[in-house]
Write a protein that holds these residues in place. Structure first.
Motif, mmCIF file in Angstrom:
data_model
loop_
_atom_site.group_PDB
_atom_site.id
_atom_site.type_symbol
_atom_site.label_atom_id
_atom_site.label_comp_id
_atom_site.label_asym_id
_atom_site.label_seq_id
_atom_site.Cartn_x
_atom_site.Cartn_y
_atom_site.Cartn_z
ATOM 1 N N THR A 272 8.810 -0.094 -0.639
ATOM 2 C CA THR A 272 7.997 -0.461 0.684
ATOM 3 C C THR A 272 6.314 -0.617 0.003
ATOM 4 O O THR A 272 6.108 -0.161 -0.884
ATOM 5 N N THR A 273 5.817 -1.755 0.460
ATOM 6 C CA THR A 273 4.641 -1.994 -0.200
ATOM 7 C C THR A 273 3.451 -2.320 0.935
ATOM 8 O O THR A 273 3.804 -2.486 2.197
ATOM 9 N N GLN A 274 2.301 -2.377 0.601
ATOM 10 C CA GLN A 274 1.118 -2.755 1.434
ATOM 11 C C GLN A 274 0.292 -3.665 0.904
ATOM 12 O O GLN A 274 0.099 -3.787 -0.414
ATOM 13 N N ALA A 275 -0.224 -4.534 1.728
ATOM 14 C CA ALA A 275 -1.166 -5.789 1.224
ATOM 15 C C ALA A 275 -2.417 -5.074 0.897
ATOM 16 O O ALA A 275 -2.746 -4.172 1.390
ATOM 17 N N ASP A 277 -6.087 -5.236 0.939
ATOM 18 C CA ASP A 277 -7.256 -5.850 1.400
ATOM 19 C C ASP A 277 -8.537 -5.312 0.875
ATOM 20 O O ASP A 277 -8.623 -4.693 -0.190
ATOM 21 N N VAL A 280 -8.792 -1.611 0.047
ATOM 22 C CA VAL A 280 -7.873 -0.773 -0.864
ATOM 23 C C VAL A 280 -8.291 -1.514 -2.200
ATOM 24 O O VAL A 280 -8.167 -0.666 -3.056
ATOM 25 N N VAL A 292 0.025 -6.507 -4.014
ATOM 26 C CA VAL A 292 0.541 -5.303 -3.075
ATOM 27 C C VAL A 292 0.696 -4.017 -3.857
ATOM 28 O O VAL A 292 0.880 -3.890 -5.159
ATOM 29 N N ALA A 295 3.990 1.741 -1.795
ATOM 30 C CA ALA A 295 3.744 2.659 -1.230
ATOM 31 C C ALA A 295 4.765 3.846 -1.244
ATOM 32 O O ALA A 295 4.641 4.940 -1.052
ATOM 33 N N GLU A 296 5.917 3.354 -1.248
ATOM 34 C CA GLU A 296 7.229 4.255 -1.470
ATOM 35 C C GLU A 296 8.450 3.589 -2.220
ATOM 36 O O GLU A 296 8.402 2.168 -2.215
ATOM 37 N N SER A 324 1.730 -10.874 -0.407
ATOM 38 C CA SER A 324 2.056 -10.025 0.498
ATOM 39 C C SER A 324 3.326 -9.144 0.509
ATOM 40 O O SER A 324 4.101 -9.813 -0.452
ATOM 41 N N PRO A 325 3.503 -8.238 1.036
ATOM 42 C CA PRO A 325 4.901 -7.585 1.107
ATOM 43 C C PRO A 325 5.930 -8.586 1.363
ATOM 44 O O PRO A 325 7.052 -8.562 0.689
#
Length: 464
Positions: A272-275, A277, A280, A292, A295-296, A324-325
């Motif tokens: 799982t990922t996060q964009a 910004d 970040v 990206v 995250a997990e 993006s994810p």
């Protein structure tokens, strides 16, 4: 005074002429009659014969329930008198091979019992879905007995740029084949505002209306750049914001269909990922937001096999930036399982170039279906131990374990359970394997207490 005005006019003319001469390659607004009479008709004549009209129908069962529409109780009380009705849909499709392969949207032909395809020259064929994926909203049809059809070549949709001219061809509202023009308004669109949400879409202002779904979005070279799929509109009609599935994903669907696949297989990320910004990017020490953040990671993820961990950043995949994810998942889905691609990342803050091996989600061939045999309310459940393949199929958490419901039959069908529900506890006993569920189901009890995980929400129910 007259002399000054004349000099000023000559200067304006001189600047205008030199600008035209120095920037001859810059697109100009049509000015002459010949330029104004330029037409899209050559492109239309070349591409329109490859776009078909699709008429699909399917038989659906409707059940009446007194709890219909209730956001809570409707999840559990679905029984009621069933009645069948025929549901019809109208859409478009694109011929992608001379021997009768047609690509359309899943929401047009998915689960249809009867499909009729009408070509631009009025020839009709019976169609059969040979490969489809609901999440991607893509379906591939085979036309019965077809040969020598006008196939549309596929473009490299990654080469598109915002501002490129495009034509949308389809059958809006069933009025007949219709062409509308526009430009590429955006690339790699995704998010909750887009119908369907997931994916990485081409945005266009070419008019797209109901019936255009599955039709072609073509460039000025007469190549397919996308399959029109949805619009963003409050009225239901075109509002200048339409979306198309990129041709590169269509190419992979076509390749798998020609290879005889009956189920679309895409590389598994297991992450799982996060964009990234601005906040970040600053925390990671980046010059600007890009890529990206991981995250997990599932222990069996191919990204984990490269030594990447949570907090590392994926910058590009196969030479294309990851925006993006959703874009990461799209980048993976257009590549074949079993191949290796270049991956640019920041690992522990340091830039690295890695080679990523693309694998299918483990466990797809190892799923052991277990039917629960019991005279109690759990009888008829078909379950399996959670594997990465089931996590991917049902969108479960990467940390998910235990038992997932594949089908509810018999007595269990009346519990309101859904495919993909994870059975957490039964009568206060934790369920970690299908064998655990089989044992507890055979027990006798006047009251059954079930705890179910559905989309991250724990649902508890009592059954007599």
């Amino acid at each position: 005074m007259k002399r000054s005005a004349l000099i000023a006019a000559l200067l304006v003319f001189s600047v205008s002429t030199s600008a035209r001469t120095g920037f001859a390659q810059v697109p100009q607004v049509p000015e002459t009659r010949a330029e104004i009479q330029l037409s899209f008709s050559p492109v239309v004549k070349e591409t329109a014969p490859s776009v078909v009209n699709i008429y699909a129908s399917r038989v659906v069962e409707e059940r009446f329930s007194p709890f219909a529409g209730d956001p809570f109780f409707s999840q559990f009380f679905r029984s009621g008198p069933a009645r069948q009705r025929v549901q019809r849909s109208l859409g478009s499709g694109v011929i992608v091979s001379e021997d009768g392969l047609v690509v359309s949207n899943y929401h047009v032909v998915g689960e249809a019992s009867d499909i009729r395809v009408v070509l631009a020259d009025k020839r009709e064929y019976k169609g059969e879905v040979i490969l489809a994926d609901k999440e991607a909203d893509v379906a591939v049809l085979r036309l019965d007995g077809a040969s020598g059809l006008p196939a549309l070549p596929l473009a490299d949709s990654d080469a598109l740029e915002v501002g490129d001219l495009v034509l949308a061809i389809g059958n809006p509202f069933g009025v007949g084949q219709t062409v509308s023009s526009g430009i590429v308004s955006g690339l790699a669109r995704s998010g909750s505002a887009i119908p369907g949400g997931a994916g990485s879409y081409i945005q266009t202002d070419a008019a797209i209306n109901p019936g255009n779904s599955g039709g072609a979005l073509v460039d000025m070279s007469g190549r397919l750049v996308g399959i029109n799929t949805s619009i963003l509109s409050r009225s239901g009609g075109s509002n200048g914001i339409g979306f198309a599935i990129p041709a590169n994903l269509v190419r992979e669907f076509t390749r798998q269909a020609e290879a005889g696949q009956t189920r679309f297989i895409h590389p598994w990320s297991g992450v799982t990922t996060q964009a990234v910004d601005d906040a970040v990017a600053e925390a990671l020490g980046l010059d600007r937001p890009e890529g990206v953040v991981l995250a997990e990671l599932h222990p069996q993820s191919p990204f984990a096999a490269l030594g990447l961990t949570a907090g590392d950043v994926i910058m590009s995949l196969d030479g294309q930036p990851v925006l993006s994810p959703s874009d990461l998942e799209y980048r993976l889905s257009i590549l074949p399982v079993g191949s290796k691609v270049k991956l640019s990342a920041l690992r522990a803050g340091e830039p690295v170039e890695l080679e990523l091996s693309l694998i299918a989600a483990p466990g797809s061939e190892e799923t052991q279906r277990v039917e629960i045999r019991s005279s109690g309310p759990l009888g008829g459940m078909v379950v399996a131990d959670v594997t990465p393949a089931l996590i991917d199929e049902y969108g479960l958490s990467l940390k998910a374990s235990g038992v997932v419901l594949l089908e509810a039959q018999g007595a269990s069908a009346r519990l309101g359970l859904q495919r993909g529900d994870r059975i957490v506890e039964v009568n206060n006993m934790e369920i970690t394997t299908a064998e655990d569920l089989q044992k507890v189901a055979r027990q006798r009890s006047s009251m059954w207490l079930l705890t179910v995980d559905r989309g991250g929400r724990l649902l508890r129910m009592r059954v007599r």
